[in-house]
Design a protein around this motif. Structure first.
Motif, PDB file in Angstrom:
ATOM      1  N   LYS A 152       5.083  -2.532 -14.294  1.00  0.00           N
ATOM      2  CA  LYS A 152       6.166  -2.598 -13.305  1.00  0.00           C
ATOM      3  C   LYS A 152       6.441  -4.028 -12.882  1.00  0.00           C
ATOM      4  O   LYS A 152       7.579  -4.384 -12.604  1.00  0.00           O
ATOM      5  CB  LYS A 152       5.828  -1.741 -12.090  1.00  0.00           C
ATOM      6  CG  LYS A 152       6.014  -0.253 -12.367  1.00  0.00           C
ATOM      7  CD  LYS A 152       5.832   0.545 -11.098  1.00  0.00           C
ATOM      8  CE  LYS A 152       6.248   1.985 -11.298  1.00  0.00           C
ATOM      9  NZ  LYS A 152       6.038   2.769 -10.064  1.00  0.00           N
ATOM     10  N   ASP A 179       3.090   5.381 -12.562  1.00  0.00           N
ATOM     11  CA  ASP A 179       2.093   5.234 -11.500  1.00  0.00           C
ATOM     12  C   ASP A 179       2.414   3.922 -10.771  1.00  0.00           C
ATOM     13  O   ASP A 179       3.512   3.385 -10.931  1.00  0.00           O
ATOM     14  CB  ASP A 179       0.649   5.307 -12.048  1.00  0.00           C
ATOM     15  CG  ASP A 179       0.274   4.164 -12.989  1.00  0.00           C
ATOM     16  OD1 ASP A 179       0.859   3.047 -12.885  1.00  0.00           O
ATOM     17  OD2 ASP A 179      -0.610   4.373 -13.835  1.00  0.00           O
ATOM     18  N   ASP A 180       1.488   3.415  -9.988  1.00  0.00           N
ATOM     19  CA  ASP A 180       1.771   2.212  -9.188  1.00  0.00           C
ATOM     20  C   ASP A 180       2.060   0.980 -10.041  1.00  0.00           C
ATOM     21  O   ASP A 180       2.780   0.081  -9.608  1.00  0.00           O
ATOM     22  CB  ASP A 180       0.585   1.890  -8.262  1.00  0.00           C
ATOM     23  CG  ASP A 180       0.457   2.907  -7.137  1.00  0.00           C
ATOM     24  OD1 ASP A 180       1.421   3.666  -6.909  1.00  0.00           O
ATOM     25  OD2 ASP A 180      -0.615   2.942  -6.501  1.00  0.00           O
ATOM     26  N   GLU A 181       1.475   0.924 -11.252  1.00  0.00           N
ATOM     27  CA  GLU A 181       1.559  -0.286 -12.068  1.00  0.00           C
ATOM     28  C   GLU A 181       2.338  -0.136 -13.364  1.00  0.00           C
ATOM     29  O   GLU A 181       2.770  -1.130 -13.940  1.00  0.00           O
ATOM     30  CB  GLU A 181       0.150  -0.744 -12.464  1.00  0.00           C
ATOM     31  CG  GLU A 181      -0.738  -1.171 -11.338  1.00  0.00           C
ATOM     32  CD  GLU A 181      -2.070  -1.666 -11.856  1.00  0.00           C
ATOM     33  OE1 GLU A 181      -2.383  -2.847 -11.602  1.00  0.00           O
ATOM     34  OE2 GLU A 181      -2.781  -0.890 -12.524  1.00  0.00           O
TER      35      GLU A 181
END
Length: 124
Positions: free
Chosen positions: A52, A30-32
């Protein structure tokens, strides 16, 4: 001293895996958060979960990182079951974070090991 604004370290293998520069067997993204299979599994199910952004270790966490780590811990059970861990209470898994040299940390980018699955050779 340690700048969280530099979210990516081109010398870090896990930063490069999260960016897709080095291939991995992805479990989740996902984004993180990025999760991928461990290259040397120690259990039938063994994957790593990493933020990330580059955080070197648990020792480098700040209060601002608590929501991210909370999300990762809450996501671990879902991914563990999806990857083949047997359900609680008879099944289960371990979530392990090695920190620093004495803690057994080999890659200095924070990572959670999620390990489980049936291991009949283990005695307790």
């Amino acid at each position: 001293m340690h700048d969280h604004a530099s979210h990516y370290d081109s010398n870090c293998i896990f930063c490069r895996i999260a960016k897709g520069e080095i291939p991995s067997r992805k479990v989740y993204e996902d984004d993180e958060v990025f999760a991928f299979h461990d290259i040397n599994p120690a259990a039938p199910v063994h994957f790593l979960m990493i933020p990330k952004k580059h955080i070197a270790s648990m020792a480098h966490l700040s209060e601002a990182d608590a929501p991210l780590l909370g999300r990762m811990m809450a996501l671990a059970p879902k991914l563990a079951l999806e990857q083949g861990c047997n359900p609680y209470p008879a099944g289960g898994y371990r979530v392990v974070v090695n920190t620093g040299v004495e803690g057994g940390q080999e890659v200095h980018h924070l990572h959670l090991h999620v390990m489980g699955g049936a291991r009949p050779w283990l005695k307790g």
